[in-house]
Design a protein around this motif. Structure first.
Motif, PDB file in Angstrom:
ATOM      1  N   ASN A  45       1.079  -1.137   0.365  1.00 62.11           N
ATOM      2  CA  ASN A  45       0.231   0.258   0.586  1.00 62.11           C
ATOM      3  C   ASN A  45       0.641   1.179  -0.394  1.00 62.11           C
ATOM      4  N   GLU A  46       0.459   2.631  -0.551  1.00 71.50           N
ATOM      5  CA  GLU A  46       1.068   3.551  -0.105  1.00 71.50           C
ATOM      6  C   GLU A  46       0.611   4.581   1.126  1.00 71.50           C
ATOM      7  N   PRO A  94      -2.646   8.864   4.609  1.00 78.91           N
ATOM      8  CA  PRO A  94      -1.823   8.982   3.590  1.00 78.91           C
ATOM      9  C   PRO A  94      -1.045   9.188   3.057  1.00 78.91           C
ATOM     10  N   LEU A  95      -0.216   9.178   1.770  1.00 79.37           N
ATOM     11  CA  LEU A  95       1.352   9.463   0.816  1.00 79.37           C
ATOM     12  C   LEU A  95       0.809   9.475  -0.624  1.00 79.37           C
ATOM     13  N   ARG A 133       9.690   2.852   2.861  1.00 81.78           N
ATOM     14  CA  ARG A 133       9.704   1.487   2.849  1.00 81.78           C
ATOM     15  C   ARG A 133      10.439   0.802   4.274  1.00 81.78           C
ATOM     16  N   ILE A 134      11.731   1.322   3.248  1.00 82.48           N
ATOM     17  CA  ILE A 134      12.636  -0.089   4.796  1.00 82.48           C
ATOM     18  C   ILE A 134      12.409   0.675   6.479  1.00 82.48           C
TER      19      ILE A 134
END
Length: 99
Positions: free
Chosen positions: A24-25, A32-33, A41-42
């Motif tokens: 997901n983003e 929300p982005l 993400r890392i």
């Protein structure tokens, strides 16, 4: 709750948490982005690793005495968490997109 069911809960939670940053983003599936970078993400992956570790420690302490862990335990579980994240990584970055 017995040892077997708490172990399966931790394993399923780890699989879901390891793949969450890639499917997901949203940041932690809440904020929300427009677009998440690889580095975000890392970072999200390592925060979720720590969260799953805390939940596992709480479940272990409810069953009895929680064992003290050394750096080897954390190195192995971090590598296992990265292996569990591989399907989400493939889905996000390596899957060929057809037009």
């Amino acid at each position: 709750m017995n040892v077997s069911s708490s172990s399966w809960i931790v394993i399923l939670l780890a699989v879901l948490a390891a793949n969450l940053p890639f499917i997901n983003e949203r940041l932690f599936a809440l904020i929300p982005l427009k677009a998440k970078s690889v580095w975000l993400r890392i970072v999200e992956l390592f925060v979720l690793y720590a969260l799953v570790g805390v939940i596992a420690n709480v479940l272990e302490s409810r069953l009895g005495n929680a064992f003290t862990q050394t750096w080897e335990f954390y190195a192995i579980t971090a590598c296992l968490f990265l292996v569990l994240a591989f399907p989400g990584f493939v889905y996000r970055y390596l899957r060929k997109k057809h037009s």
